[in-house]
Design an enzyme around this catalytic site. Structure first.
Site, PDB file in Angstrom:
ATOM      1  N   HIS A  40      65.782 -69.398  97.810  1.00  0.00           N
ATOM      2  CA  HIS A  40      66.552 -70.330  97.007  1.00  0.00           C
ATOM      3  C   HIS A  40      67.962 -70.362  97.589  1.00  0.00           C
ATOM      4  O   HIS A  40      68.306 -69.580  98.470  1.00  0.00           O
ATOM      5  CB  HIS A  40      66.601 -69.880  95.554  1.00  0.00           C
ATOM      6  CG  HIS A  40      65.301 -70.019  94.838  1.00  0.00           C
ATOM      7  ND1 HIS A  40      65.159 -69.663  93.527  1.00  0.00           N
ATOM      8  CD2 HIS A  40      64.090 -70.468  95.243  1.00  0.00           C
ATOM      9  CE1 HIS A  40      63.911 -69.894  93.137  1.00  0.00           C
ATOM     10  NE2 HIS A  40      63.249 -70.378  94.166  1.00  0.00           N
ATOM     11  N   CYS A  52      68.214 -68.307  89.010  1.00  0.00           N
ATOM     12  CA  CYS A  52      66.976 -67.993  88.297  1.00  0.00           C
ATOM     13  C   CYS A  52      66.963 -66.524  87.880  1.00  0.00           C
ATOM     14  O   CYS A  52      67.427 -65.645  88.590  1.00  0.00           O
ATOM     15  CB  CYS A  52      65.750 -68.346  89.136  1.00  0.00           C
ATOM     16  SG  CYS A  52      65.626 -67.492  90.710  1.00  0.00           S
ATOM     17  N   GLU A 108      70.963 -69.445  96.506  1.00  0.00           N
ATOM     18  CA  GLU A 108      71.791 -68.246  96.390  1.00  0.00           C
ATOM     19  C   GLU A 108      71.330 -67.160  97.363  1.00  0.00           C
ATOM     20  O   GLU A 108      72.143 -66.509  98.021  1.00  0.00           O
ATOM     21  CB  GLU A 108      71.745 -67.693  94.958  1.00  0.00           C
ATOM     22  CG  GLU A 108      72.128 -68.696  93.902  1.00  0.00           C
ATOM     23  CD  GLU A 108      70.946 -69.460  93.322  1.00  0.00           C
ATOM     24  OE1 GLU A 108      71.002 -69.773  92.126  1.00  0.00           O
ATOM     25  OE2 GLU A 108      69.972 -69.751  94.045  1.00  0.00           O
ATOM     26  N   CYS A 148      67.124 -64.759  91.731  1.00  0.00           N
ATOM     27  CA  CYS A 148      68.425 -64.940  92.392  1.00  0.00           C
ATOM     28  C   CYS A 148      69.534 -64.221  91.629  1.00  0.00           C
ATOM     29  O   CYS A 148      70.450 -63.664  92.235  1.00  0.00           O
ATOM     30  CB  CYS A 148      68.749 -66.417  92.525  1.00  0.00           C
ATOM     31  SG  CYS A 148      67.732 -67.238  93.762  1.00  0.00           S
TER      32      CYS A 148
END
Length: 137
Positions: A44, A70, A46, A79
């Site tokens: 993702h 998330c 991040e 994350c």
């Protein structure tokens, strides 16, 4: 936050069905890393941005991310927990994630770890970018 919004646009179409999220990390008012959501099962935004950081004190870093990190483990790790593990000092978030598995839980993980979090940065622009991609109840 504008740079994180620009970064999110790099995620389309490979991020789908995940939302196209963008993130930047700053050190002393300079962008030192960027990330965007990759294809499902890959980093993702991040996680991509954090992985690109080398030889800097994480506690001196500030992250900007357009969507709440998330909180849950899916095909990729949480994350929010990755940010906690690296001890990033401050996280600015565009909007909360309306996904039923998240809805503020990512923010709670960060604040419970004493990370400074501010939500609502450029929220109108972020809504325009993400509205068609968000999962809601």
């Amino acid at each position: 936050m504008n740079e994180a919004i620009l970064e999110c646009r790099k995620a389309i179409p490979q991020s789908l069905p995940n939302p196209p999220v963008g993130s930047v990390i700053m050190y002393k008012e300079r962008i030192v890393s960027r990330g965007h959501t990759n294809e499902p099962g890959r980093h993702h935004a991040e996680a991509m941005a954090v992985e690109n950081i080398k030889n800097l004190d994480y506690e001196e870093l500030t992250m900007f991310v357009i969507l709440e990190p998330c909180s849950f483990q899916g095909r990729t790790p949480s994350c929010a927990k990755a940010i906690v593990k690296k001890r990033i000092k401050t996280v600015y978030v565009g909007i909360l994630d309306p996904h039923p598995y998240n809805q503020g839980k990512g923010i709670k993980i960060l604040t419970d770890a004493n990370i400074k979090v501010e939500v609502g940065i450029s929220k109108d622009q972020v809504h325009k970018e993400l509205n068609d991609f968000l999962i809601r109840e």
